[in-house]
Design an enzyme around this catalytic site. Structure first.
Site, PDB file in Angstrom:
ATOM      1  N   LYS A   1       0.829  -1.216   0.000  1.00  0.00           N
ATOM      2  CA  LYS A   1       0.000   0.000   0.000  1.00  0.00           C
ATOM      3  C   LYS A   1       0.867   1.272   0.000  1.00  0.00           C
ATOM      4  O   LYS A   1       2.077   1.218   0.247  1.00  0.00           O
ATOM      5  CB  LYS A   1      -0.928  -0.036   1.218  1.00  0.00           C
ATOM      6  CG  LYS A   1      -1.961  -1.180   1.182  1.00  0.00           C
ATOM      7  CD  LYS A   1      -2.942  -1.072   2.357  1.00  0.00           C
ATOM      8  CE  LYS A   1      -3.992  -2.157   2.333  1.00  0.00           C
ATOM      9  NZ  LYS A   1      -4.996  -1.998   3.419  1.00  0.00           N
TER      10      LYS A   1
ATOM     11  N   TYR B   1     -12.463  -2.465  -3.558  1.00  0.00           N
ATOM     12  CA  TYR B   1     -12.984  -2.578  -2.190  1.00  0.00           C
ATOM     13  C   TYR B   1     -14.517  -2.504  -2.137  1.00  0.00           C
ATOM     14  O   TYR B   1     -15.076  -2.139  -1.097  1.00  0.00           O
ATOM     15  CB  TYR B   1     -12.390  -1.483  -1.310  1.00  0.00           C
ATOM     16  CG  TYR B   1     -10.984  -1.804  -0.806  1.00  0.00           C
ATOM     17  CD1 TYR B   1     -10.753  -2.897   0.032  1.00  0.00           C
ATOM     18  CD2 TYR B   1      -9.893  -1.005  -1.148  1.00  0.00           C
ATOM     19  CE1 TYR B   1      -9.477  -3.189   0.501  1.00  0.00           C
ATOM     20  CE2 TYR B   1      -8.603  -1.289  -0.670  1.00  0.00           C
ATOM     21  CZ  TYR B   1      -8.417  -2.385   0.161  1.00  0.00           C
ATOM     22  OH  TYR B   1      -7.157  -2.667   0.631  1.00  0.00           O
TER      23      TYR B   1
ATOM     24  N   PHE C   1     -15.750   3.736   6.888  1.00  0.00           N
ATOM     25  CA  PHE C   1     -14.387   4.114   6.531  1.00  0.00           C
ATOM     26  C   PHE C   1     -14.111   4.038   5.023  1.00  0.00           C
ATOM     27  O   PHE C   1     -12.984   4.250   4.595  1.00  0.00           O
ATOM     28  CB  PHE C   1     -13.374   3.251   7.301  1.00  0.00           C
ATOM     29  CG  PHE C   1     -13.521   1.763   7.091  1.00  0.00           C
ATOM     30  CD1 PHE C   1     -13.004   1.141   5.964  1.00  0.00           C
ATOM     31  CD2 PHE C   1     -14.186   0.983   8.026  1.00  0.00           C
ATOM     32  CE1 PHE C   1     -13.135  -0.233   5.776  1.00  0.00           C
ATOM     33  CE2 PHE C   1     -14.326  -0.394   7.846  1.00  0.00           C
ATOM     34  CZ  PHE C   1     -13.799  -0.996   6.706  1.00  0.00           C
TER      35      PHE C   1
ATOM     36  N   ARG D   1      -1.502 -14.158   4.645  1.00  0.00           N
ATOM     37  CA  ARG D   1      -2.229 -13.524   5.761  1.00  0.00           C
ATOM     38  C   ARG D   1      -1.420 -13.645   7.060  1.00  0.00           C
ATOM     39  O   ARG D   1      -1.390 -12.716   7.870  1.00  0.00           O
ATOM     40  CB  ARG D   1      -3.614 -14.170   5.947  1.00  0.00           C
ATOM     41  CG  ARG D   1      -4.571 -14.005   4.775  1.00  0.00           C
ATOM     42  CD  ARG D   1      -5.117 -12.623   4.577  1.00  0.00           C
ATOM     43  NE  ARG D   1      -5.856 -12.118   5.710  1.00  0.00           N
ATOM     44  CZ  ARG D   1      -6.556 -10.969   5.691  1.00  0.00           C
ATOM     45  NH1 ARG D   1      -6.590 -10.213   4.594  1.00  0.00           N
ATOM     46  NH2 ARG D   1      -7.195 -10.552   6.749  1.00  0.00           N
TER      47      ARG D   1
ATOM     48  N   THR E   1      -5.304  -6.885  10.866  1.00  0.00           N
ATOM     49  CA  THR E   1      -5.642  -5.631  10.158  1.00  0.00           C
ATOM     50  C   THR E   1      -5.154  -4.408  10.929  1.00  0.00           C
ATOM     51  O   THR E   1      -4.620  -3.474  10.336  1.00  0.00           O
ATOM     52  CB  THR E   1      -7.186  -5.552   9.985  1.00  0.00           C
ATOM     53  OG1 THR E   1      -7.639  -6.764   9.378  1.00  0.00           O
ATOM     54  CG2 THR E   1      -7.576  -4.360   9.126  1.00  0.00           C
TER      55      THR E   1
ATOM     56  N   ARG F   1       2.707  -6.035   9.206  1.00  0.00           N
ATOM     57  CA  ARG F   1       1.957  -4.886   9.735  1.00  0.00           C
ATOM     58  C   ARG F   1       2.524  -4.417  11.074  1.00  0.00           C
ATOM     59  O   ARG F   1       2.594  -3.211  11.329  1.00  0.00           O
ATOM     60  CB  ARG F   1       0.466  -5.233   9.825  1.00  0.00           C
ATOM     61  CG  ARG F   1      -0.199  -5.174   8.444  1.00  0.00           C
ATOM     62  CD  ARG F   1      -1.575  -5.747   8.449  1.00  0.00           C
ATOM     63  NE  ARG F   1      -2.344  -5.355   7.262  1.00  0.00           N
ATOM     64  CZ  ARG F   1      -3.491  -5.920   6.909  1.00  0.00           C
ATOM     65  NH1 ARG F   1      -4.017  -6.891   7.652  1.00  0.00           N
ATOM     66  NH2 ARG F   1      -4.138  -5.522   5.828  1.00  0.00           N
TER      67      ARG F   1
ATOM     68  N   ASN G   1      -2.072   0.460   6.693  1.00  0.00           N
ATOM     69  CA  ASN G   1      -1.554  -0.791   7.270  1.00  0.00           C
ATOM     70  C   ASN G   1      -0.688  -1.618   6.318  1.00  0.00           C
ATOM     71  O   ASN G   1      -0.650  -2.838   6.401  1.00  0.00           O
ATOM     72  CB  ASN G   1      -2.688  -1.607   7.908  1.00  0.00           C
ATOM     73  CG  ASN G   1      -3.733  -2.020   6.910  1.00  0.00           C
ATOM     74  OD1 ASN G   1      -3.607  -1.752   5.730  1.00  0.00           O
ATOM     75  ND2 ASN G   1      -4.767  -2.696   7.383  1.00  0.00           N
TER      76      ASN G   1
ATOM     77  N   HIS H   1      -2.079  -5.411   1.604  1.00  0.00           N
ATOM     78  CA  HIS H   1      -3.357  -6.119   1.427  1.00  0.00           C
ATOM     79  C   HIS H   1      -3.040  -7.550   1.041  1.00  0.00           C
ATOM     80  O   HIS H   1      -2.059  -7.796   0.335  1.00  0.00           O
ATOM     81  CB  HIS H   1      -4.179  -5.477   0.292  1.00  0.00           C
ATOM     82  CG  HIS H   1      -5.317  -6.352  -0.140  1.00  0.00           C
ATOM     83  ND1 HIS H   1      -6.527  -6.356   0.507  1.00  0.00           N
ATOM     84  CD2 HIS H   1      -5.397  -7.318  -1.105  1.00  0.00           C
ATOM     85  CE1 HIS H   1      -7.319  -7.271  -0.061  1.00  0.00           C
ATOM     86  NE2 HIS H   1      -6.650  -7.862  -1.045  1.00  0.00           N
TER      87      HIS H   1
ATOM     88  N   GLU I   1      -9.813 -11.016  -7.118  1.00  0.00           N
ATOM     89  CA  GLU I   1      -8.849  -9.908  -7.034  1.00  0.00           C
ATOM     90  C   GLU I   1      -7.726 -10.047  -8.077  1.00  0.00           C
ATOM     91  O   GLU I   1      -7.276  -9.056  -8.647  1.00  0.00           O
ATOM     92  CB  GLU I   1      -8.274  -9.843  -5.621  1.00  0.00           C
ATOM     93  CG  GLU I   1      -9.336  -9.429  -4.600  1.00  0.00           C
ATOM     94  CD  GLU I   1      -8.850  -9.478  -3.156  1.00  0.00           C
ATOM     95  OE1 GLU I   1      -7.689  -9.868  -2.916  1.00  0.00           O
ATOM     96  OE2 GLU I   1      -9.640  -9.111  -2.267  1.00  0.00           O
TER      97      GLU I   1
HETATM   98  P1  IDP Z   1      -7.795  -6.827   5.752  1.00  0.00           P
HETATM   99  O1  IDP Z   1      -7.066  -5.816   4.888  1.00  0.00           O
HETATM  100  O2  IDP Z   1      -6.977  -7.243   6.945  1.00  0.00           O
HETATM  101  O3  IDP Z   1      -8.341  -7.994   4.967  1.00  0.00           O
HETATM  102  P2  IDP Z   1     -10.523  -5.770   5.837  1.00  0.00           P
HETATM  103  O4  IDP Z   1     -11.462  -5.943   6.982  1.00  0.00           O
HETATM  104  O5  IDP Z   1     -10.811  -6.520   4.564  1.00  0.00           O
HETATM  105  O6  IDP Z   1      -9.052  -6.076   6.381  1.00  0.00           O
HETATM  106  O7  IDP Z   1     -10.494  -4.208   5.518  1.00  0.00           O
HETATM  107  C1  IDP Z   1      -9.888  -3.721   4.357  1.00  0.00           C
HETATM  108  C2  IDP Z   1      -9.084  -2.502   4.702  1.00  0.00           C
HETATM  109  O8  IDP Z   1      -9.947  -1.472   5.146  1.00  0.00           O
HETATM  110  C3  IDP Z   1      -8.094  -2.706   5.862  1.00  0.00           C
HETATM  111  O9  IDP Z   1      -6.870  -3.249   5.456  1.00  0.00           O
HETATM  112  C4  IDP Z   1      -7.943  -1.305   6.400  1.00  0.00           C
HETATM  113  O10 IDP Z   1      -6.976  -0.580   5.636  1.00  0.00           O
HETATM  114  C5  IDP Z   1      -9.307  -0.716   6.165  1.00  0.00           C
HETATM  115  N1  IDP Z   1     -10.099  -0.808   7.404  1.00  0.00           N
HETATM  116  C6  IDP Z   1     -10.699  -1.902   7.917  1.00  0.00           C
HETATM  117  N2  IDP Z   1     -11.346  -1.624   9.057  1.00  0.00           N
HETATM  118  C7  IDP Z   1     -11.144  -0.301   9.273  1.00  0.00           C
HETATM  119  C8  IDP Z   1     -11.588   0.595  10.297  1.00  0.00           C
HETATM  120  O11 IDP Z   1     -12.283   0.236  11.256  1.00  0.00           O
HETATM  121  N3  IDP Z   1     -11.174   1.888  10.159  1.00  0.00           N
HETATM  122  C9  IDP Z   1     -10.402   2.329   9.119  1.00  0.00           C
HETATM  123  N4  IDP Z   1      -9.976   1.501   8.126  1.00  0.00           N
HETATM  124  C10 IDP Z   1     -10.354   0.211   8.207  1.00  0.00           C
END
Ligand code: IDP
Length: 135
Positions: free
Chosen positions: A11, A51, A59, A87, A93, A104, A114, A117, A128
Protein backbone atom coordinates in the site's frame (compact mmCIF):
# COMPACT_ATOMS: atom_id res chain seq x y z
CA UNK A 1 -0.81 -29.01 0.46
CA UNK A 2 -2.15 -27.08 -2.46
CA UNK A 3 -0.18 -24.60 -4.54
CA UNK A 4 -2.27 -21.44 -4.54
CA UNK A 5 -2.10 -17.91 -5.89
CA UNK A 6 -3.10 -14.84 -3.91
CA UNK A 7 -3.28 -11.11 -4.60
CA UNK A 8 -0.97 -8.91 -2.58
CA UNK A 9 -0.77 -5.11 -2.56
CA UNK A 10 2.00 -3.07 -1.00
CA UNK A 11 0.00 0.00 0.00
CA UNK A 12 1.00 3.69 -0.42
CA UNK A 13 2.32 4.07 3.15
CA UNK A 14 4.84 1.24 2.71
CA UNK A 15 5.88 2.43 -0.75
CA UNK A 16 6.44 5.94 0.68
CA UNK A 17 8.52 4.47 3.53
CA UNK A 18 10.85 2.80 1.03
CA UNK A 19 10.29 -0.71 2.38
CA UNK A 20 9.11 -2.47 -0.81
CA UNK A 21 12.29 -4.57 -0.82
CA UNK A 22 12.03 -5.54 2.83
CA UNK A 23 8.43 -6.64 2.39
CA UNK A 24 9.18 -8.63 -0.80
CA UNK A 25 12.05 -10.28 1.01
CA UNK A 26 9.65 -11.62 3.65
CA UNK A 27 7.49 -13.21 0.96
CA UNK A 28 10.51 -14.73 -0.76
CA UNK A 29 12.03 -16.06 2.46
CA UNK A 30 8.70 -17.71 3.27
CA UNK A 31 8.79 -19.52 -0.07
CA UNK A 32 6.20 -17.41 -1.86
CA UNK A 33 7.09 -16.56 -5.47
CA UNK A 34 6.19 -13.24 -7.06
CA UNK A 35 4.66 -14.36 -10.36
CA UNK A 36 3.03 -11.06 -11.46
CA UNK A 37 3.99 -7.57 -10.36
CA UNK A 38 3.05 -4.03 -11.29
CA UNK A 39 3.67 -0.66 -9.70
CA UNK A 40 0.76 1.66 -10.35
CA UNK A 41 -1.27 4.63 -9.23
CA UNK A 42 -4.85 3.46 -8.58
CA UNK A 43 -7.67 5.65 -9.85
CA UNK A 44 -10.69 6.36 -7.63
CA UNK A 45 -12.71 3.92 -9.77
CA UNK A 46 -10.13 1.15 -9.45
CA UNK A 47 -9.89 1.53 -5.66
CA UNK A 48 -13.69 1.72 -5.25
CA UNK A 49 -14.20 -1.38 -7.41
CA UNK A 50 -11.49 -3.30 -5.62
CA UNK A 51 -12.98 -2.58 -2.19
CA UNK A 52 -16.63 -2.75 -3.35
CA UNK A 53 -17.50 -5.17 -0.51
CA UNK A 54 -16.75 -2.36 1.97
CA UNK A 55 -18.80 0.28 0.15
CA UNK A 56 -21.34 0.68 2.98
CA UNK A 57 -18.71 0.86 5.74
CA UNK A 58 -18.08 4.25 7.41
CA UNK A 59 -14.39 4.11 6.53
CA UNK A 60 -14.91 3.49 2.79
CA UNK A 61 -14.19 7.09 1.68
CA UNK A 62 -11.00 7.23 3.76
CA UNK A 63 -9.92 3.83 2.47
CA UNK A 64 -10.30 4.92 -1.16
CA UNK A 65 -8.50 8.25 -0.49
CA UNK A 66 -5.66 6.40 1.19
CA UNK A 67 -5.31 3.76 -1.53
CA UNK A 68 -5.12 6.49 -4.20
CA UNK A 69 -2.74 8.73 -2.21
CA UNK A 70 0.37 7.37 -3.95
CA UNK A 71 1.66 4.44 -5.97
CA UNK A 72 1.09 0.85 -4.90
CA UNK A 73 2.66 -2.46 -5.89
CA UNK A 74 0.04 -4.93 -7.05
CA UNK A 75 1.28 -8.50 -7.29
CA UNK A 76 0.42 -12.17 -7.36
CA UNK A 77 2.16 -14.50 -4.91
CA UNK A 78 2.31 -18.22 -5.55
CA UNK A 79 3.20 -21.07 -3.22
CA UNK A 80 1.94 -23.72 -0.84
CA UNK A 81 -1.13 -22.44 0.99
CA UNK A 82 -0.29 -18.99 -0.39
CA UNK A 83 -3.53 -17.32 0.75
CA UNK A 84 -3.16 -18.15 4.44
CA UNK A 85 0.65 -18.01 4.34
CA UNK A 86 0.42 -14.42 3.14
CA UNK A 87 -2.23 -13.52 5.76
CA UNK A 88 0.06 -14.95 8.46
CA UNK A 89 3.02 -12.90 7.21
CA UNK A 90 0.84 -9.75 7.10
CA UNK A 91 -0.60 -9.95 10.62
CA UNK A 92 -3.88 -8.53 11.93
CA UNK A 93 -5.64 -5.63 10.16
CA UNK A 94 -4.89 -3.34 13.09
CA UNK A 95 -1.07 -3.16 13.43
CA UNK A 96 -1.43 -2.65 17.18
CA UNK A 97 -2.99 -6.11 17.35
CA UNK A 98 -0.64 -7.74 14.86
CA UNK A 99 1.75 -10.41 16.16
CA UNK A 100 5.45 -9.69 16.54
CA UNK A 101 7.47 -10.19 13.40
CA UNK A 102 4.54 -9.61 11.05
CA UNK A 103 4.68 -7.06 8.24
CA UNK A 104 1.96 -4.89 9.73
CA UNK A 105 3.50 -4.93 13.18
CA UNK A 106 6.89 -3.93 11.79
CA UNK A 107 5.95 -1.46 9.03
CA UNK A 108 2.40 -0.14 9.58
CA UNK A 109 1.23 2.86 11.58
CA UNK A 110 -2.52 2.46 11.90
CA UNK A 111 -5.57 0.48 10.83
CA UNK A 112 -6.05 2.73 7.80
CA UNK A 113 -2.40 2.86 6.76
CA UNK A 114 -1.55 -0.79 7.27
CA UNK A 115 1.15 -1.46 4.67
CA UNK A 116 -0.27 -4.46 2.83
CA UNK A 117 -3.36 -6.12 1.43
CA UNK A 118 -3.79 -9.86 0.96
CA UNK A 119 -6.74 -11.86 -0.34
CA UNK A 120 -8.63 -13.51 2.53
CA UNK A 121 -10.09 -16.57 0.75
CA UNK A 122 -9.81 -18.60 -2.44
CA UNK A 123 -12.86 -16.81 -3.88
CA UNK A 124 -11.38 -13.36 -3.08
CA UNK A 125 -8.02 -14.36 -4.53
CA UNK A 126 -9.63 -15.41 -7.80
CA UNK A 127 -11.69 -12.23 -8.05
CA UNK A 128 -8.85 -9.91 -7.03
CA UNK A 129 -6.25 -11.48 -9.35
CA UNK A 130 -8.69 -11.24 -12.27
CA UNK A 131 -9.46 -7.62 -11.28
CA UNK A 132 -5.88 -6.51 -11.84
CA UNK A 133 -4.32 -9.11 -14.11
CA UNK A 134 -7.18 -10.70 -16.05
CA UNK A 135 -7.69 -14.45 -16.15
P1 IDP B 1 -7.80 -6.83 5.75
O1 IDP B 1 -7.07 -5.82 4.89
O2 IDP B 1 -6.98 -7.24 6.94
O3 IDP B 1 -8.34 -7.99 4.97
P2 IDP B 1 -10.52 -5.77 5.84
O4 IDP B 1 -11.46 -5.94 6.98
O5 IDP B 1 -10.81 -6.52 4.56
O6 IDP B 1 -9.05 -6.08 6.38
O7 IDP B 1 -10.49 -4.21 5.52
C1 IDP B 1 -9.89 -3.72 4.36
C2 IDP B 1 -9.08 -2.50 4.70
O8 IDP B 1 -9.95 -1.47 5.15
C3 IDP B 1 -8.09 -2.71 5.86
O9 IDP B 1 -6.87 -3.25 5.46
C4 IDP B 1 -7.94 -1.30 6.40
O10 IDP B 1 -6.98 -0.58 5.64
C5 IDP B 1 -9.31 -0.72 6.16
N1 IDP B 1 -10.10 -0.81 7.40
C6 IDP B 1 -10.70 -1.90 7.92
N2 IDP B 1 -11.35 -1.62 9.06
C7 IDP B 1 -11.14 -0.30 9.27
C8 IDP B 1 -11.59 0.59 10.30
O11 IDP B 1 -12.28 0.24 11.26
N3 IDP B 1 -11.17 1.89 10.16
C9 IDP B 1 -10.40 2.33 9.12
N4 IDP B 1 -9.98 1.50 8.13
C10 IDP B 1 -10.35 0.21 8.21
Amino acid sequence: MAIERTLSIIKPDAVAKNVIGEIESRFEKAGLKIVEMQMKQLSDEEAQGFYAEHKERPFFGDLVSFMTSGPVVVQVLEGENAIMANRDLMGATNPQEAAEGTIRRDFAESIDANAVHGSDSAASAEREIAYFFGK
